[in-house]
Design a protein around this motif. Structure first.
Motif, PDB file in Angstrom:
ATOM      1  N   THR A  81      70.397  27.852  46.672  1.00 13.30           N
ATOM      2  CA  THR A  81      69.432  28.034  45.582  1.00 13.30           C
ATOM      3  C   THR A  81      68.764  29.407  45.643  1.00 13.30           C
ATOM      4  O   THR A  81      67.822  29.675  44.908  1.00 13.30           O
ATOM      5  CB  THR A  81      68.348  26.943  45.653  1.00 13.30           C
ATOM      6  N   ARG A  82      69.243  30.264  46.567  1.00 10.24           N
ATOM      7  CA  ARG A  82      68.736  31.631  46.754  1.00 10.24           C
ATOM      8  C   ARG A  82      67.298  31.648  47.271  1.00 10.24           C
ATOM      9  O   ARG A  82      66.603  32.647  47.181  1.00 10.24           O
ATOM     10  CB  ARG A  82      68.851  32.455  45.461  1.00 10.24           C
ATOM     11  N   GLU A  83      66.845  30.524  47.849  1.00  8.24           N
ATOM     12  CA  GLU A  83      65.559  30.507  48.544  1.00  8.24           C
ATOM     13  C   GLU A  83      65.823  30.929  49.996  1.00  8.24           C
ATOM     14  O   GLU A  83      65.687  30.159  50.930  1.00  8.24           O
ATOM     15  CB  GLU A  83      64.947  29.105  48.473  1.00  8.24           C
ATOM     16  N   GLN A  84      66.200  32.194  50.134  1.00 12.83           N
ATOM     17  CA  GLN A  84      66.644  32.701  51.427  1.00 12.83           C
ATOM     18  C   GLN A  84      65.490  33.053  52.360  1.00 12.83           C
ATOM     19  O   GLN A  84      65.630  33.019  53.571  1.00 12.83           O
ATOM     20  CB  GLN A  84      67.547  33.926  51.209  1.00 12.83           C
ATOM     21  N   PHE A  85      64.380  33.407  51.772  1.00 12.11           N
ATOM     22  CA  PHE A  85      63.200  33.744  52.564  1.00 12.11           C
ATOM     23  C   PHE A  85      61.973  33.122  51.918  1.00 12.11           C
ATOM     24  O   PHE A  85      61.826  33.093  50.695  1.00 12.11           O
ATOM     25  CB  PHE A  85      63.020  35.264  52.645  1.00 12.11           C
ATOM     26  N   GLY A  86      61.094  32.605  52.758  1.00 10.27           N
ATOM     27  CA  GLY A  86      59.854  32.058  52.235  1.00 10.27           C
ATOM     28  C   GLY A  86      58.782  32.058  53.308  1.00 10.27           C
ATOM     29  O   GLY A  86      59.087  32.170  54.501  1.00 10.27           O
ATOM     30  N   TYR A  87      57.549  31.980  52.882  1.00  5.99           N
ATOM     31  CA  TYR A  87      56.463  31.919  53.866  1.00  5.99           C
ATOM     32  C   TYR A  87      55.267  31.163  53.307  1.00  5.99           C
ATOM     33  O   TYR A  87      55.063  31.062  52.093  1.00  5.99           O
ATOM     34  CB  TYR A  87      56.037  33.322  54.305  1.00  5.99           C
ATOM     35  N   LYS A  88      54.495  30.609  54.229  1.00  4.37           N
ATOM     36  CA  LYS A  88      53.251  29.927  53.900  1.00  4.37           C
ATOM     37  C   LYS A  88      52.183  30.564  54.774  1.00  4.37           C
ATOM     38  O   LYS A  88      52.218  30.444  55.996  1.00  4.37           O
ATOM     39  CB  LYS A  88      53.353  28.432  54.183  1.00  4.37           C
ATOM     40  N   ASP A  89      51.252  31.273  54.169  1.00  4.24           N
ATOM     41  CA  ASP A  89      50.275  32.042  54.935  1.00  4.24           C
ATOM     42  C   ASP A  89      48.976  31.275  55.137  1.00  4.24           C
ATOM     43  O   ASP A  89      48.546  30.507  54.285  1.00  4.24           O
ATOM     44  CB  ASP A  89      49.992  33.389  54.264  1.00  4.24           C
ATOM     45  N   MET A  90      48.382  31.495  56.322  1.00  2.00           N
ATOM     46  CA  MET A  90      47.111  30.883  56.708  1.00  2.00           C
ATOM     47  C   MET A  90      46.328  31.908  57.511  1.00  2.00           C
ATOM     48  O   MET A  90      46.892  32.873  58.025  1.00  2.00           O
ATOM     49  CB  MET A  90      47.351  29.648  57.592  1.00  2.00           C
ATOM     50  N   THR A  91      45.032  31.687  57.622  1.00  2.00           N
ATOM     51  CA  THR A  91      44.241  32.467  58.560  1.00  2.00           C
ATOM     52  C   THR A  91      43.862  31.566  59.721  1.00  2.00           C
ATOM     53  O   THR A  91      43.991  30.339  59.641  1.00  2.00           O
ATOM     54  CB  THR A  91      42.949  33.021  57.915  1.00  2.00           C
ATOM     55  N   GLU A  92      43.405  32.176  60.793  1.00  2.00           N
ATOM     56  CA  GLU A  92      43.001  31.387  61.955  1.00  2.00           C
ATOM     57  C   GLU A  92      41.855  30.419  61.620  1.00  2.00           C
ATOM     58  O   GLU A  92      41.690  29.384  62.283  1.00  2.00           O
ATOM     59  CB  GLU A  92      42.592  32.304  63.100  1.00  2.00           C
ATOM     60  N   ASN A  93      41.065  30.733  60.593  1.00  2.00           N
ATOM     61  CA  ASN A  93      39.949  29.863  60.197  1.00  2.00           C
ATOM     62  C   ASN A  93      40.417  28.509  59.660  1.00  2.00           C
ATOM     63  O   ASN A  93      39.618  27.585  59.527  1.00  2.00           O
ATOM     64  CB  ASN A  93      39.090  30.547  59.132  1.00  2.00           C
ATOM     65  N   MET A  94      41.725  28.424  59.364  1.00  2.00           N
ATOM     66  CA  MET A  94      42.275  27.161  58.875  1.00  2.00           C
ATOM     67  C   MET A  94      42.808  26.310  60.028  1.00  2.00           C
ATOM     68  O   MET A  94      43.324  25.218  59.811  1.00  2.00           O
ATOM     69  CB  MET A  94      43.383  27.446  57.859  1.00  2.00           C
ATOM     70  N   GLY A  95      42.717  26.827  61.257  1.00  2.00           N
ATOM     71  CA  GLY A  95      43.163  26.076  62.429  1.00  2.00           C
ATOM     72  C   GLY A  95      44.637  25.727  62.405  1.00  2.00           C
ATOM     73  O   GLY A  95      44.989  24.543  62.499  1.00  2.00           O
ATOM     74  N   PRO A  96      45.535  26.714  62.260  1.00  2.00           N
ATOM     75  CA  PRO A  96      46.970  26.415  62.157  1.00  2.00           C
ATOM     76  C   PRO A  96      47.494  25.625  63.359  1.00  2.00           C
ATOM     77  O   PRO A  96      47.002  25.775  64.480  1.00  2.00           O
ATOM     78  CB  PRO A  96      47.618  27.811  62.121  1.00  2.00           C
ATOM     79  N   CYS A  97      48.510  24.800  63.110  1.00  2.00           N
ATOM     80  CA  CYS A  97      49.171  24.093  64.219  1.00  2.00           C
ATOM     81  C   CYS A  97      49.979  25.067  65.072  1.00  2.00           C
ATOM     82  O   CYS A  97      50.156  24.851  66.268  1.00  2.00           O
ATOM     83  CB  CYS A  97      50.096  23.007  63.667  1.00  2.00           C
ATOM     84  N   GLU A  98      50.491  26.132  64.462  1.00  2.00           N
ATOM     85  CA  GLU A  98      51.271  27.136  65.181  1.00  2.00           C
ATOM     86  C   GLU A  98      50.336  27.910  66.100  1.00  2.00           C
ATOM     87  O   GLU A  98      49.453  28.639  65.612  1.00  2.00           O
ATOM     88  CB  GLU A  98      51.968  28.086  64.196  1.00  2.00           C
TER      89      GLU A  98
END
Length: 202
Positions: A81-98
Motif C-alpha cells: 500500500t506504499r506505507e513504507q515509512f511512518g511514525y507516531k511522535d510523543m514527548t517525554e511528558n506523555m510518558g512513552p512506553c518506549e
C-alpha cells in the motif's frame, strides 16, 4: 497524535528515519515579530525502529528548555500500500512506553517537574544500568521470573557460559543450555556462590 505514514518518495530525499525526523523536528517559524522553533541536539534511531531525540526550544535565536521526543517508527520497504515509512511522535511528558533512550540524549535534557517525564527518565536510566551490568563466565544468575523454553523446561537460575560475546545459560540441574533474548535488559541478579580455592603445598 496518531500515525503518519508515507511512501519513501515523500521523505524529501532522506534515506533513514533518523535523518527525516531530525529534519522534521528542526525548524524556525516567525511569530509576532520574532521567531520560535526547535533544534535537535542529538538523536538516535537504531534499525529504524524507535527514534529518540533531545530537542531544544529556540526563541529569537536563543536556546531554552531541552526535552525528549520519542517516535514509534514503522519501516516497511515491501508495503503493497506504499506505507513504507511512518511514525507516531510523543514527548517525554506523555510518558512513552518506549524507554531505551541512549545516555548521551538523556544527559542533554534540562530539569523538569512533569511527573510523566520524570517517570520516563527513571525507567530509561534503569534500563541503561541493566545493560551495562557485567557477566563473567561461571556466574550464577537468578531471573526475577521463571522462563519457559520451547522444550518445556521452566528455569529461573542459570550458570553463565561465555565465549567472546556469546552468552549461553546452563541449567544448574543439567537440563540443557539455553539462550534468552535481550538478557541484559531483563531483571536478574547474581547469586553469591562460595568459591573453593586450590590448596598449594610448599
Amino acid at each position: 497524535m496518531g500515525w503518519l505514514t508515507m511512501p519513501f518518495t515523500s521523505m524529501s530525499g532522506h534515506a533513514t528515519a533518523k535523518a527525516y525526523l531530525d529534519d522534521q523536528f528542526t525548524y524556525t517559524r516567525t511569530v509576532d515579530g520574532g521567531s520560535s522553533g526547535l533544534r535537535v541536539l542529538a538523536s538516535s534511531c537504531p534499525q529504524n525502529r524507535t527514534y529518540y531525540a533531545a530537542a531544544q526550544v529556540m526563541t529569537n535565536g536563543g536556546g531554552g528548555e531541552v526535552f525528549a521526543i520519542v517516535c514509534k517508527v514503522l519501516w516497511n520497504p515491501n508495503s503493497k500500500t506504499r506505507e513504507q515509512f511512518g511514525y507516531k511522535d510523543m514527548t517525554e511528558n506523555m510518558g512513552p512506553c518506549e524507554d531505551n533512550c541512549p545516555k548521551n540524549i538523556l544527559d542533554l535534557l534540562t530539569p523538569t517537574e512533569n511527573e510523566h517525564a520524570l517517570d520516563w527518565r527513571r525507567r530509561c536510566a534503569e534500563n541503561l544500568e541493566r545493560r551495562t551490568r557485567k557477566l563473567a563466565n561461571g556466574d550464577r544468575i537468578r531471573l526475577a521470573e521463571p522462563v519457559t523454553f520451547s522444550d518445556g523446561h521452566v528455569g529461573q537460575e542459570f550458570i553463565v557460559e561465555k565465549r567472546d560475546r556469546r552468552v549461553t545459560l546452563r541449567d544448574p540441574e543439567g537440563h540443557g543450555r539455553y539462550r534468552i533474548s535481550r538478557l541484559m535488559e531483563r531483571p536478574w541478579q547474581i547469586v553469591p556462590t562460595t568459591k573453593v580455592h586450590k590448596t598449594i603445598f610448599a
